[in-house]
Write an enzyme that holds these catalytic residues in place. Structure first.
Site, PDB file in Angstrom:
ATOM      1  N   HIS A 167      -4.514  -0.973  10.449  1.00 53.09           N
ATOM      2  CA  HIS A 167      -4.510  -0.978   8.983  1.00 53.09           C
ATOM      3  C   HIS A 167      -3.419  -0.061   8.444  1.00 53.09           C
ATOM      4  O   HIS A 167      -2.601  -0.458   7.600  1.00 53.09           O
ATOM      5  CB  HIS A 167      -5.882  -0.542   8.469  1.00 53.09           C
ATOM      6  CG  HIS A 167      -5.947  -0.328   6.987  1.00 53.09           C
ATOM      7  ND1 HIS A 167      -6.593  -1.204   6.151  1.00 53.09           N
ATOM      8  CD2 HIS A 167      -5.461   0.675   6.195  1.00 53.09           C
ATOM      9  CE1 HIS A 167      -6.487  -0.763   4.893  1.00 53.09           C
ATOM     10  NE2 HIS A 167      -5.807   0.377   4.901  1.00 53.09           N
ATOM     11  N   GLU A 168      -3.407   1.179   8.915  1.00 53.35           N
ATOM     12  CA  GLU A 168      -2.469   2.158   8.378  1.00 53.35           C
ATOM     13  C   GLU A 168      -1.021   1.825   8.714  1.00 53.35           C
ATOM     14  O   GLU A 168      -0.129   1.959   7.872  1.00 53.35           O
ATOM     15  CB  GLU A 168      -2.835   3.559   8.872  1.00 53.35           C
ATOM     16  CG  GLU A 168      -4.144   4.078   8.325  1.00 53.35           C
ATOM     17  CD  GLU A 168      -4.172   4.106   6.799  1.00 53.35           C
ATOM     18  OE1 GLU A 168      -3.124   4.366   6.177  1.00 53.35           O
ATOM     19  OE2 GLU A 168      -5.246   3.850   6.221  1.00 53.35           O
ATOM     20  N   TYR A 182       1.634   0.009  -5.195  1.00 51.53           N
ATOM     21  CA  TYR A 182       0.270   0.421  -4.871  1.00 51.53           C
ATOM     22  C   TYR A 182      -0.528   0.683  -6.143  1.00 51.53           C
ATOM     23  O   TYR A 182      -0.972   1.801  -6.421  1.00 51.53           O
ATOM     24  CB  TYR A 182       0.316   1.665  -3.984  1.00 51.53           C
ATOM     25  CG  TYR A 182      -0.923   1.863  -3.143  1.00 51.53           C
ATOM     26  CD1 TYR A 182      -1.269   0.942  -2.152  1.00 51.53           C
ATOM     27  CD2 TYR A 182      -1.735   2.971  -3.327  1.00 51.53           C
ATOM     28  CE1 TYR A 182      -2.398   1.139  -1.384  1.00 51.53           C
ATOM     29  CE2 TYR A 182      -2.867   3.171  -2.550  1.00 51.53           C
ATOM     30  CZ  TYR A 182      -3.191   2.242  -1.581  1.00 51.53           C
ATOM     31  OH  TYR A 182      -4.318   2.433  -0.800  1.00 51.53           O
ATOM     32  N   GLU A 191      -3.533  -3.300   0.088  1.00 52.25           N
ATOM     33  CA  GLU A 191      -4.689  -2.901   0.890  1.00 52.25           C
ATOM     34  C   GLU A 191      -5.230  -4.067   1.708  1.00 52.25           C
ATOM     35  O   GLU A 191      -5.613  -3.910   2.877  1.00 52.25           O
ATOM     36  CB  GLU A 191      -5.795  -2.352  -0.018  1.00 52.25           C
ATOM     37  CG  GLU A 191      -5.667  -0.884  -0.336  1.00 52.25           C
ATOM     38  CD  GLU A 191      -5.760  -0.010   0.898  1.00 52.25           C
ATOM     39  OE1 GLU A 191      -6.565  -0.310   1.809  1.00 52.25           O
ATOM     40  OE2 GLU A 191      -5.025   0.981   0.975  1.00 52.25           O
TER      41      GLU A 191
END
Length: 431
Positions: A167-168, A182, A191
């Site tokens: 994810h990161e 974002y 996200e």
């Protein structure tokens, strides 16, 4: 590409940390406060680096991994090098998990997406473990991946979750590919992309089909004493947790439930960790609609749509891009394209330019009750249409011939042979 995302991309959303500030446990409250304060400081540092252009480029290394031990400090320059590509495994399990997680994600990018590391130019992969004291988060700051150990009461070591690592790192990939801002819908897409590819990294490593996968993000980060399945559920947004400590998972699964929050840090930049549930559900539905491995067709459709996106891309535009990419990659009207169409429709987003009649017609033309292809019926319809057009052309040709013969009959001086209808008799007389 100009990078517009200067945020700190954390796996734990701020609303969960703020809930912990209300805990009866002093240790939990203090850990949550320290995490929020450190995150605010790091956001400021990243914004400054991005403004000054510091650290935005580095010599390509084919994704070389280096893991550093912060030894519970928050000052990264003092971290100690703990493992490299050339070194042996560490005695520290957190070091090894971070090293392996970076490696699996790097391999996924290379073998599935044909991508050379985060930036597609061999960007080095640096990971920092044991960040801070009881730090309840893991984050990508634009240059490196950083892992906290958790407070041991609510959260555990963040290196324990492969999909969190995927994810990161995907935040970095998204930044280099599309630069999704974002905030608001573009931030929720940002996200969601990280949840999608974080889950796919895990599924790929386990060789799971879309039906076999749990579609949960961060199942390992909660301690055993916490009643929660995960941080998020892509299969069923809004159901990942429901307990007295954190409340109920606020993620929506449909546009009718879209959560409107202020575009501030307190408002999670317009709810980026919350409204990501909508595109998450769309990807899950696409993957299960196509069937098989989600890292194959569904992943490539989403990746190509991401490459065609820009900083301000929102849900509707991205949905349209996935539909177009599915048609380009797998044929217009294909099972893949129909799965994309149906998935977005189920979360309340209609693909632009596709009418209700077209949707019904395509469903009839492409599937039967048992899900088998109905291409033969579609071809038969086309053949009938061509036959009808041919008959119309033939009738029109005959009518033109009749008109020419009448013109010959009424205009003296024109030879009979000039009339198409008399050509056969003219050839006979000359023979």
């Amino acid at each position: 590409m100009t990078r517009t995302c200067r945020c700190l991309n954390c796996i734990i959303p701020p609303h969960l940390l703020r809930k912990l500030l209300e805990s009866d446990n002093r240790q939990v409250r203090q850990a949550a406060l320290n995490t929020l304060l450190n995150s605010a400081r790091l956001r400021g540092q990243r914004s400054l680096r991005a403004t000054l252009g510091i650290g935005l480029s580095a010599a390509p290394t084919d994704g070389r991994r280096s893991i550093f031990d912060c030894q519970n400090s928050t000052w990264l320059p003092d971290a100690v090098l703990a493992r490299t590509e050339q070194g042996e495994a560490s005695a520290d399990i957190s070091v090894n998990r971070a090293f392996d997680g970076l490696g699996v994600t790097r391999a996924f990018y290379r073998e599935v997406l044909d991508r050379n590391s985060i930036d597609d130019h061999g960007m080095r992969l640096d990971g920092y473990v044991h960040y801070g004291a009881s730090y309840n988060n893991a984050f990508w700051d634009g240059q490196q991946m950083v892992f906290g150990d958790g407070d041991g009461v609510m959260f555990t070591d963040f290196t324990s979750s492969l999909d969190v690592i995927g994810h990161e790192l995907t935040h970095g990939m998204t930044e280099h590919v599309a630069g999704l801002e974002y905030r608001n819908q573009s931030g929720a897409l940002n996200e969601s992309m990280s949840d999608v590819f974080g889950s796919l990294v895990k599924q790929w490593s386990l060789e799971q089909t879309a039906e076999e996968a749990d579609w949960l993000i961060g199942t390992e980060v909660f301690t055993p004493g916490i009643e929660a399945d995960a941080l998020r559920s892509m299969k069923a947004p809004g159901t990942a947790y429901d307990n007295a400590t954190f409340g109920k998972d606020p993620q929506p699964d449909h546009m009718s439930k879209f959560v409107h929050l202020p575009d501030t840090e307190e408002g999670d930049n317009g709810g980026v960790h919350i409204n990501s549930g909508i595109p998450n559900k769309a990807f899950y539905l696409t993957a299960t609609g196509v069937g098989g491995f989600a890292w194959e067709a569904p992943a490539l459709i989403w990746y190509e749509a991401l490459k065609a996106s820009g900083p301000a891309t929102e849900f509707q535009e991205f949905a349209d891009k996935t539909y177009l990419m599915a048609g380009e990659l797998y044929r217009i009207g294909s099972v893949e394209q129909q799965a994309v169409l149906a998935a977005w429709r189920e979360v309340g987003i209609r693909i632009s330019g596709v009418t209700a009649t077209q949707r019904r017609g395509r469903r009839r033309a492409t599937t039967t009750g048992d899900g088998n292809s109905h291409e033969g019926d579609t071809l038969a319809v086309l053949a009938r249409q061509i036959e009808t057009l041919s008959s119309q052309v033939a009738a029109l040709t005959k009518e033109v011939g009749t008109l020419k013969r009448k013109r010959v009959a009424t205009e003296p001086g024109l030879p009979a042979s000039s009339c198409p209808g008399n050509s056969r008799s003219a050839r006979s007389e000359n023979s």
